[in-house]
Scaffold this active site. Structure first.
Site, PDB file in Angstrom:
ATOM      1  N   ASN A  28       0.874  -1.166   0.000  1.00  0.00           N
ATOM      2  CA  ASN A  28       0.000   0.000   0.000  1.00  0.00           C
ATOM      3  C   ASN A  28       0.920   1.227   0.000  1.00  0.00           C
ATOM      4  OD1 ASN A  28      -1.747   2.072   0.609  1.00  0.00           O
ATOM      5  ND2 ASN A  28      -2.707   1.054   2.365  1.00  0.00           N
ATOM      6  N   LYS A  61       3.280   1.015   3.116  1.00  0.00           N
ATOM      7  CA  LYS A  61       2.920  -0.034   4.063  1.00  0.00           C
ATOM      8  C   LYS A  61       3.004  -1.369   3.333  1.00  0.00           C
ATOM      9  CE  LYS A  61      -0.462   2.920   6.375  1.00  0.00           C
ATOM     10  NZ  LYS A  61      -1.888   3.198   6.476  1.00  0.00           N
ATOM     11  N   ARG A  91      -2.543  -1.780  -3.499  1.00  0.00           N
ATOM     12  CA  ARG A  91      -3.635  -0.817  -3.432  1.00  0.00           C
ATOM     13  C   ARG A  91      -3.415   0.223  -4.529  1.00  0.00           C
ATOM     14  NH1 ARG A  91      -4.942   3.343   1.475  1.00  0.00           N
ATOM     15  NH2 ARG A  91      -6.962   4.002   0.687  1.00  0.00           N
ATOM     16  N   HIS A 116     -11.891   4.912  -0.636  1.00  0.00           N
ATOM     17  CA  HIS A 116     -11.871   4.086   0.582  1.00  0.00           C
ATOM     18  C   HIS A 116     -12.654   2.781   0.387  1.00  0.00           C
ATOM     19  CE1 HIS A 116     -11.047   7.907   3.143  1.00  0.00           C
ATOM     20  NE2 HIS A 116      -9.926   7.226   2.996  1.00  0.00           N
ATOM     21  N   GLY A 167     -10.175   8.655   9.176  1.00  0.00           N
ATOM     22  CA  GLY A 167      -8.725   8.583   9.383  1.00  0.00           C
ATOM     23  C   GLY A 167      -8.136   9.915   8.985  1.00  0.00           C
ATOM     24  N   ARG A 206      -7.022  17.937   4.006  1.00  0.00           N
ATOM     25  CA  ARG A 206      -7.855  18.200   2.816  1.00  0.00           C
ATOM     26  C   ARG A 206      -9.139  18.907   3.219  1.00  0.00           C
ATOM     27  NH1 ARG A 206      -7.880  12.193   0.511  1.00  0.00           N
ATOM     28  NH2 ARG A 206      -6.342  11.694   2.115  1.00  0.00           N
ATOM     29  N   ASP A 249      -3.571  16.393  13.204  1.00  0.00           N
ATOM     30  CA  ASP A 249      -3.708  15.163  13.982  1.00  0.00           C
ATOM     31  C   ASP A 249      -4.798  15.319  15.035  1.00  0.00           C
ATOM     32  OD1 ASP A 249      -3.220  13.165  16.084  1.00  0.00           O
ATOM     33  OD2 ASP A 249      -1.442  12.686  14.886  1.00  0.00           O
ATOM     34  N   ARG A 268      -5.619  13.591  17.592  1.00  0.00           N
ATOM     35  CA  ARG A 268      -5.181  13.433  18.988  1.00  0.00           C
ATOM     36  C   ARG A 268      -4.676  14.755  19.556  1.00  0.00           C
ATOM     37  NH1 ARG A 268      -1.779   8.211  17.882  1.00  0.00           N
ATOM     38  NH2 ARG A 268      -1.657   9.485  16.035  1.00  0.00           N
ATOM     39  N   HIS A 311     -10.440   4.861  17.435  1.00  0.00           N
ATOM     40  CA  HIS A 311      -9.695   5.168  18.658  1.00  0.00           C
ATOM     41  C   HIS A 311     -10.142   6.398  19.419  1.00  0.00           C
ATOM     42  CE1 HIS A 311      -6.997   2.007  17.538  1.00  0.00           C
ATOM     43  NE2 HIS A 311      -6.715   2.595  16.396  1.00  0.00           N
ATOM     44  N   GLU A 369      -7.564  -2.763   5.280  1.00  0.00           N
ATOM     45  CA  GLU A 369      -7.522  -2.685   3.816  1.00  0.00           C
ATOM     46  C   GLU A 369      -6.539  -3.696   3.232  1.00  0.00           C
ATOM     47  OE1 GLU A 369      -6.910   1.363   4.719  1.00  0.00           O
ATOM     48  OE2 GLU A 369      -8.274   2.056   3.163  1.00  0.00           O
TER      49      GLU A 369
END
Ligand code: ADP
Length: 404
Positions: free
Chosen positions: A17, A24, A101, A189, A218, A249, A291, A293, A340, A387
């Site tokens: 990916n 990945k 992917r 997605h 995500g 974005r 981010d 978080r 999460h 994925e």
């Protein structure tokens, strides 16, 4: 390491990916008609703070190594590093193929496809539809074809799962000629939604047959309406820029703003593109971070505004998709934020209370698979997406069909 003599006959496949700043990869052992994870890793921060991390199936760290920015300045350099690390590991297996992917299958592909010269040429033709991603996705296919022409490669598309959309969901209110040229709402997605739909069918078959909205939240974010496990509509459109605000974005935007930036402020197309893809979304709203978080942890009012804006737009999109479906039987959260962040899930569900959605705060905080409260009109679920596993399954199926 496993004894090579014992495993050299064990079939395995690799999933790649590849994005612009990270690659990945996952290695799966083939077990009959299914696959089992051997190891998975990522090389991210290409050109900035490159770092290679690989874990085995049990989550044990196999490697965690940082590099200098100039040591891995390009995706090609990253592929070499990954290749060098993987080679002695895959030598123990009988590699049957590689699944990739690929973001865009255009109007042509409604499923995974074995890559040959014609397919590669067709996929190159879709680069203008997703300039940021498509090039990065195709690069490792090209490199591997040169090095291992014997190894079958399968392209799995983010758009394919949405290809059965009714025309109503695919059109823009633009002249028909543009639609015929391929200017349509493709949706992205898809591999994530396809995986979640299959997990839902396995875990909660009754719910899986109903009208479900899946929110993939995500760093890229979209939502998808499913009926009986099939995609009916997506918030993402012609590009992966439409719909929800994302890490960097913009999401949906009055097209007049784009005209204003070009005509009144004199920005070039490239500058507008950079702004919409890299400087907007949570980062643009907050001026602090892309981010989630960090934004949740921040005391700054701009961070709070960005989080609230995100949650409002997600809730609005879910309500719109519920209208397309003619009702809502369940809502599923997935991807980094969806899996999460109890905070974000609670705010989105809170905005859908008028639809009868009620969260169980303890189940939500614990990250349980079912997080609705007693009395909620609909189940609320958290399903981790995968994925790469979806790509692995597709790859296995395509390769099996070749053998007849
Ligand atoms: P990608 O599209 O890069 O695969 P992910 O699905 O990994 O993205 O999602 C990344 C996002 O998930 C980031 O915004 C990150 O802050 C967010 N995220 C991850 N863990 C948490 C958490 N515990 N709370 C809030 N947000 C989280």
């Amino acid at each position: 390491m496993t004894d090579p003599a014992a495993t050299a006959t064990v079939p395995a496949l690799l999933v790649i990916n590849a994005g612009s700043s990270s690659i990945k990869f996952k290695l799966y052992r083939v077990e009959g008609e299914d696959i089992a994870l051997v190891l998975g890793g990522a090389l991210d921060g290409i050109g900035r703070l490159p770092r290679l991390r690989v874990k085995d199936a049990a989550g044990g760290t196999l490697v965690d190594q940082s590099f200098g920015a100039d040591e891995i300045a390009t995706a090609t350099a990253a592929q070499h590093i990954i290749g060098d690390w993987l080679l002695p590991r895959v030598r123990d297996y009988r590699m049957i193929g590689v699944g990739h992917r690929v973001v865009h299958g255009g109007p042509v592909y409604s499923g995974p496809v074995l890559v040959d010269d014609t397919v590669l040429a067709t996929l190159n033709g879709f680069i203008p539809l997703a300039p940021l991603h498509q090039l990065s996705n195709l690069d490792p296919i090209r490199v591997l074809r040169e090095r291992r022409p014997d190894l079958p490669q399968v392209a799995c598309f983010d758009t394919a799962f949405h290809r059965g959309h009714p025309e109503l969901s695919e059109r823009f209110a633009l002249p028909r000629a543009l639609y015929d040229e391929g200017v349509r709402r493709y949706g992205f997605h898809g591999l994530s939604y396809e995986y979640v739909a299959s997990a839902l069918r396995r875990l909660e078959p009754e719910i899986g047959r109903g009208r479900v909205v899946v929110a993939h939240l995500g760093s890229g974010a979209s939502a998808c309406a499913l009926r009986d496990g099939r995609s009916i509509e997506s918030t993402m459109g012609f590009t992966a820029l439409d719909g929800l605000p994302m890490g960097t974005r913009s999401g949906a935007l009055d097209p007049g703003v784009v005209l204003h930036l070009i005509e009144q402020k004199g920005l070039s197309a490239a500058e507008v593109g950079r702004m919409l893809y890299n400087e907007s979304g949570l980062l643009g709203l907050s001026g602090i971070s892309n981010d989630m978080r960090e934004l949740i942890a921040s005391p700054a009012p701009e961070a709070a505004l960005a989080v609230e804006f995100f949650c409002l737009k997600v809730a609005q999109a879910i309500a719109a998709l519920a209208t397309t479906l003619g009702g809502l039987d369940a809502l599923v959260f997935t991807a980094g934020i969806g899996e999460h962040s109890p905070e974000v899930r609670a705010r989105i569900a809170g905005r859908l209370a008028w639809l009868g959605a009620r969260l169980d705060p303890a189940a939500n905080a614990a990250g349980a698979a079912r997080i609705e409260a007693v009395g909620s009109t609909m189940p609320l679920l958290v399903i981790p997406t995968d994925e790469e596993r979806m790509i692995g399954r597709h790859t296995l199926r395509v390769l099996a069909s070749l053998r007849g």
